[in-house]
Motif scaffolding. Structure first.
Motif, PDB file in Angstrom:
ATOM      1  N   HIS A 114     -11.719  12.786  13.386  1.00  0.00           N
ATOM      2  CA  HIS A 114     -12.687  12.499  14.636  1.00  0.00           C
ATOM      3  C   HIS A 114     -13.195  11.086  14.921  1.00  0.00           C
ATOM      4  CE1 HIS A 114     -14.217  17.184  14.589  1.00  0.00           C
ATOM      5  NE2 HIS A 114     -12.625  16.920  14.887  1.00  0.00           N
ATOM      6  N   HIS A 115     -13.124  10.467  13.682  1.00  0.00           N
ATOM      7  CA  HIS A 115     -13.773   9.108  13.722  1.00  0.00           C
ATOM      8  C   HIS A 115     -13.080   8.362  13.021  1.00  0.00           C
ATOM      9  CE1 HIS A 115     -17.336  12.170  13.852  1.00  0.00           C
ATOM     10  NE2 HIS A 115     -17.230  11.598  15.019  1.00  0.00           N
ATOM     11  N   ILE A 154       0.894  -1.253  -0.044  1.00  0.00           N
ATOM     12  CA  ILE A 154       0.010   0.073   0.007  1.00  0.00           C
ATOM     13  C   ILE A 154       0.809   1.269  -0.001  1.00  0.00           C
ATOM     14  CG2 ILE A 154      -1.573   1.297   1.149  1.00  0.00           C
ATOM     15  CD1 ILE A 154      -2.600  -1.339   2.363  1.00  0.00           C
ATOM     16  N   TYR A 155       0.566   2.073  -1.037  1.00  0.00           N
ATOM     17  CA  TYR A 155       1.357   3.339  -1.061  1.00  0.00           C
ATOM     18  C   TYR A 155       1.061   4.315  -0.259  1.00  0.00           C
ATOM     19  CZ  TYR A 155       3.865   7.461  -2.986  1.00  0.00           C
ATOM     20  OH  TYR A 155       4.640   8.616  -3.113  1.00  0.00           O
ATOM     21  N   VAL A 156       1.658   5.212   0.692  1.00  0.00           N
ATOM     22  CA  VAL A 156       1.184   5.923   1.497  1.00  0.00           C
ATOM     23  C   VAL A 156       2.245   7.019   1.457  1.00  0.00           C
ATOM     24  CG1 VAL A 156       0.566   6.764   3.885  1.00  0.00           C
ATOM     25  CG2 VAL A 156      -0.285   4.641   2.760  1.00  0.00           C
ATOM     26  N   ASN A 157       1.904   8.263   1.238  1.00  0.00           N
ATOM     27  CA  ASN A 157       3.064   9.562   1.223  1.00  0.00           C
ATOM     28  C   ASN A 157       2.569  10.264   2.440  1.00  0.00           C
ATOM     29  OD1 ASN A 157       4.507  11.839   0.975  1.00  0.00           O
ATOM     30  ND2 ASN A 157       3.971  12.267  -0.917  1.00  0.00           N
ATOM     31  N   GLU A 158       3.162  10.181   3.545  1.00  0.00           N
ATOM     32  CA  GLU A 158       2.963  10.760   4.842  1.00  0.00           C
ATOM     33  C   GLU A 158       3.172  12.150   4.774  1.00  0.00           C
ATOM     34  OE1 GLU A 158       5.452   9.682   8.101  1.00  0.00           O
ATOM     35  OE2 GLU A 158       6.755   8.751   6.924  1.00  0.00           O
ATOM     36  N   SER A 159       3.808  12.563   3.901  1.00  0.00           N
ATOM     37  CA  SER A 159       4.363  14.165   3.975  1.00  0.00           C
ATOM     38  C   SER A 159       3.213  15.105   3.346  1.00  0.00           C
ATOM     39  CB  SER A 159       5.605  14.282   2.822  1.00  0.00           C
ATOM     40  OG  SER A 159       5.206  14.159   1.635  1.00  0.00           O
ATOM     41  N   ILE A 160       2.257  14.592   2.835  1.00  0.00           N
ATOM     42  CA  ILE A 160       1.115  15.204   2.537  1.00  0.00           C
ATOM     43  C   ILE A 160      -0.093  15.298   3.490  1.00  0.00           C
ATOM     44  CG2 ILE A 160      -0.666  15.777   0.468  1.00  0.00           C
ATOM     45  CD1 ILE A 160       1.544  14.527  -1.511  1.00  0.00           C
ATOM     46  N   LYS A 161      -0.497  16.343   4.031  1.00  0.00           N
ATOM     47  CA  LYS A 161      -1.880  16.162   4.948  1.00  0.00           C
ATOM     48  C   LYS A 161      -3.018  16.723   4.576  1.00  0.00           C
ATOM     49  CE  LYS A 161       1.835  15.517   8.062  1.00  0.00           C
ATOM     50  NZ  LYS A 161       1.982  14.338   8.932  1.00  0.00           N
ATOM     51  N   ASN A 162      -3.877  16.207   5.233  1.00  0.00           N
ATOM     52  CA  ASN A 162      -5.267  16.704   4.810  1.00  0.00           C
ATOM     53  C   ASN A 162      -5.864  17.092   6.313  1.00  0.00           C
ATOM     54  OD1 ASN A 162      -8.013  16.541   4.704  1.00  0.00           O
ATOM     55  ND2 ASN A 162      -8.045  15.615   2.546  1.00  0.00           N
ATOM     56  N   TYR A 163      -6.103  18.266   6.376  1.00  0.00           N
ATOM     57  CA  TYR A 163      -6.601  18.944   7.583  1.00  0.00           C
ATOM     58  C   TYR A 163      -8.291  18.926   7.788  1.00  0.00           C
ATOM     59  CZ  TYR A 163      -1.892  20.279   8.177  1.00  0.00           C
ATOM     60  OH  TYR A 163      -0.427  20.104   8.552  1.00  0.00           O
ATOM     61  N   ASN A 164      -8.761  18.575   6.849  1.00  0.00           N
ATOM     62  CA  ASN A 164     -10.270  18.606   6.471  1.00  0.00           C
ATOM     63  C   ASN A 164     -10.925  17.213   6.935  1.00  0.00           C
ATOM     64  OD1 ASN A 164     -10.821  21.189   5.761  1.00  0.00           O
ATOM     65  ND2 ASN A 164      -9.611  20.687   3.759  1.00  0.00           N
ATOM     66  N   LEU A 165      -9.898  16.138   6.612  1.00  0.00           N
ATOM     67  CA  LEU A 165     -10.703  14.691   6.867  1.00  0.00           C
ATOM     68  C   LEU A 165     -11.161  14.381   8.376  1.00  0.00           C
ATOM     69  CD1 LEU A 165     -11.152  12.209   4.966  1.00  0.00           C
ATOM     70  CD2 LEU A 165      -9.112  11.196   6.208  1.00  0.00           C
ATOM     71  N   ARG A 166     -12.318  14.181   8.549  1.00  0.00           N
ATOM     72  CA  ARG A 166     -12.908  14.046   9.717  1.00  0.00           C
ATOM     73  C   ARG A 166     -13.279  12.472  10.115  1.00  0.00           C
ATOM     74  NH1 ARG A 166     -11.285  18.263   9.916  1.00  0.00           N
ATOM     75  NH2 ARG A 166     -12.045  20.127  10.468  1.00  0.00           N
ATOM     76  N   ASP A 167     -13.583  11.718   9.017  1.00  0.00           N
ATOM     77  CA  ASP A 167     -14.068  10.358   9.167  1.00  0.00           C
ATOM     78  C   ASP A 167     -13.360   9.393   8.482  1.00  0.00           C
ATOM     79  OD1 ASP A 167     -16.154  11.793  10.389  1.00  0.00           O
ATOM     80  OD2 ASP A 167     -17.285  12.084   8.233  1.00  0.00           O
ATOM     81  N   LEU A 168     -12.500   8.401   8.643  1.00  0.00           N
ATOM     82  CA  LEU A 168     -11.939   7.589   7.847  1.00  0.00           C
ATOM     83  C   LEU A 168     -12.376   6.030   8.408  1.00  0.00           C
ATOM     84  CD1 LEU A 168      -9.618   6.870   5.966  1.00  0.00           C
ATOM     85  CD2 LEU A 168      -8.154   7.056   7.754  1.00  0.00           C
ATOM     86  N   VAL A 169     -12.768   5.261   7.244  1.00  0.00           N
ATOM     87  CA  VAL A 169     -12.979   3.788   7.324  1.00  0.00           C
ATOM     88  C   VAL A 169     -12.015   3.098   6.818  1.00  0.00           C
ATOM     89  CG1 VAL A 169     -14.655   2.019   7.257  1.00  0.00           C
ATOM     90  CG2 VAL A 169     -15.434   4.368   7.896  1.00  0.00           C
ATOM     91  N   ILE A 170     -11.352   2.078   7.249  1.00  0.00           N
ATOM     92  CA  ILE A 170     -10.407   1.273   6.446  1.00  0.00           C
ATOM     93  C   ILE A 170     -11.033  -0.304   6.964  1.00  0.00           C
ATOM     94  CG2 ILE A 170      -7.906   0.273   6.360  1.00  0.00           C
ATOM     95  CD1 ILE A 170      -7.054   2.985   7.638  1.00  0.00           C
ATOM     96  N   ASP A 171     -11.570  -0.725   5.931  1.00  0.00           N
ATOM     97  CA  ASP A 171     -12.363  -2.132   6.096  1.00  0.00           C
ATOM     98  C   ASP A 171     -11.768  -3.166   5.368  1.00  0.00           C
ATOM     99  OD1 ASP A 171     -14.462  -3.659   7.116  1.00  0.00           O
ATOM    100  OD2 ASP A 171     -15.676  -2.989   5.209  1.00  0.00           O
ATOM    101  N   ASN A 172     -11.603  -4.212   5.976  1.00  0.00           N
ATOM    102  CA  ASN A 172     -11.356  -5.374   5.171  1.00  0.00           C
ATOM    103  C   ASN A 172      -9.980  -5.246   4.359  1.00  0.00           C
ATOM    104  OD1 ASN A 172     -11.619  -8.108   5.118  1.00  0.00           O
ATOM    105  ND2 ASN A 172     -12.947  -7.920   3.285  1.00  0.00           N
ATOM    106  N   ILE A 173      -9.042  -4.729   4.770  1.00  0.00           N
ATOM    107  CA  ILE A 173      -7.642  -4.475   4.125  1.00  0.00           C
ATOM    108  C   ILE A 173      -6.822  -5.869   4.219  1.00  0.00           C
ATOM    109  CG2 ILE A 173      -5.405  -3.113   4.232  1.00  0.00           C
ATOM    110  CD1 ILE A 173      -7.770  -1.409   3.111  1.00  0.00           C
ATOM    111  N   HIS A 174      -6.652  -6.476   3.147  1.00  0.00           N
ATOM    112  CA  HIS A 174      -5.795  -7.575   3.140  1.00  0.00           C
ATOM    113  C   HIS A 174      -4.514  -7.360   2.347  1.00  0.00           C
ATOM    114  CE1 HIS A 174      -8.851 -10.442   4.196  1.00  0.00           C
ATOM    115  NE2 HIS A 174      -9.665  -9.524   3.412  1.00  0.00           N
ATOM    116  N   SER A 175      -3.374  -7.148   3.314  1.00  0.00           N
ATOM    117  CA  SER A 175      -2.050  -6.559   2.980  1.00  0.00           C
ATOM    118  C   SER A 175      -1.025  -7.045   3.815  1.00  0.00           C
ATOM    119  CB  SER A 175      -2.170  -4.985   2.501  1.00  0.00           C
ATOM    120  OG  SER A 175      -0.628  -4.854   2.505  1.00  0.00           O
TER     121      SER A 175
END
Length: 330
Positions: free
Chosen positions: A226-227, A186-207
């Motif tokens: 927040h969630h 899974i590619y993730v660039n941690e240097s780029i931020k999102n300050y508007n995101l309030r809700d995040l669901v990571i469901d059934n990730i097979h990695s």
């Protein structure tokens, strides 16, 4: 007493309890009085959706694609249709004619193959279409999607590298996101931020790579979350989850959903409870346990094609990816 002797409010009540759309159309042809009363109900219909049975409810027309609708002008009968499932109407007219002749239509539930003329989408604000999007080692390089508020991405097959979180970096106004994937990496660039995101669901990730170091990089991108839900995952347990680090990375976290996270137990819940008392924070945690409180929300397995009200937490957060609605009508 005959029907003609009934006052309007009684007739209206009778028609309100008839759900057969063909019956109501026939009743509307009896006389102008009946037509006027039934039209009040038809004018409330906003959605035309495929179904096994033809019927009408408070704001939706459900129709079977095997029914012959050639004898009925649905857009004349239901002048306020806003979202249509085109699969049930293509036998009566082309998509081009439907959209061009009915500017009130703002949403389509479609098969992407039918959408081949760009100019017919001038008035369209919402589209739900079955199409294949290749996440595998493909990095988005288009413009920022600055108006996008909700993003839901999932893979239907195993890929070597999931780049959906990279696509997310081009959505600076994103407030809610739902992800599901099967991937080697899974590619993730941690240097780029999102300050508007309030809700995040990571469901059934097979990695095989989705362990604490990657999860840490991912959540650090969203400091105002927040969630957070991480569900259906068995690679982490109480000792490897690093709950203390997680909640420090998310100072505004209010809800942590770890249900179906098989190896997280009451130990994490006890730690979180003590932490909240010490730091004067309030964080609700959901996880699988033997005596789950009855008031905890359950994962919702039912699926609504269209949900009314722009509320991700109400319509999406607690559901499985396969149960998410096609469209949300604001």
């Amino acid at each position: 007493m005959s029907f003609t002797d009934l006052p309007d409010n009684c007739l209206w009540k009778i028609f309100e309890n008839v759900n057969g759309v063909i019956d109501l159309i026939q009743f509307s042809k009896v006389c102008s009085r009946w037509s006027d009363l039934i039209r009040l109900r038809f004018n409330r219909v906003k959605y035309c959706i495929e179904n096994k049975v033809d019927y009408i409810d408070e704001n939706s027309l459900w129709i079977n694609h095997n029914t012959n609708w050639n004898d009925y002008n649905l857009f004349e009968l239901f002048p306020n249709l806003k979202i249509i499932d085109i699969a049930v109407l293509l036998e009566t007219a082309s998509l081009l004619d439907i959209v061009r002749n009915n500017p009130r239509i703002k949403g389509l539930i479609a098969v992407w193959d039918y959408i081949d003329d760009d100019y017919i989408l001038t008035n369209i604000e919402m589209i739900a279409a079955a199409c294949e999007f290749d996440y595998e080692a493909v990095f988005y390089n288009g413009p920022n999607l600055s108006s996008l508020k909700i993003l839901e991405l999932g893979t239907s097959y195993f890929v070597e590298q999931f780049t959906g979180f990279h696509f997310m970096d081009f959505c600076p106004s994103l407030e809610s996101a739902f992800f599901q994937c099967w991937a080697e990496d899974i590619y993730v660039n941690e240097s780029i931020k999102n300050y508007n995101l309030r809700d995040l669901v990571i469901d059934n990730i097979h990695s095989g790579s989705f362990l604490w170091p990657l999860l840490k990089k991912l959540v650090s991108k969203f400091p105002n979350l927040h969630h957070l839900a991480i569900r259906n995952f068995d690679k982490l347990d109480d000792s490897k989850f690093h709950l203390d680090e997680l909640i420090k990375l998310l100072p505004k976290l209010k809800l942590l959903d770890l249900r179906r996270f098989e190896k997280v137990t009451h130990k994490s819940a006890d730690f979180l409870s003590k932490y909240c008392v010490k730091k004067n924070r309030s964080i609700v945690i959901y996880y699988d346990c033997e005596n789950e409180p009855a008031e905890w929300p359950k994962l919702v397995n039912t699926r609504e094609t269209i949900c009314y009200g722009f509320d991700f937490m109400k319509h999406c957060f607690y559901k499985k990816f396969s149960s998410l609605p096609n469209l949300i009508d604001e």
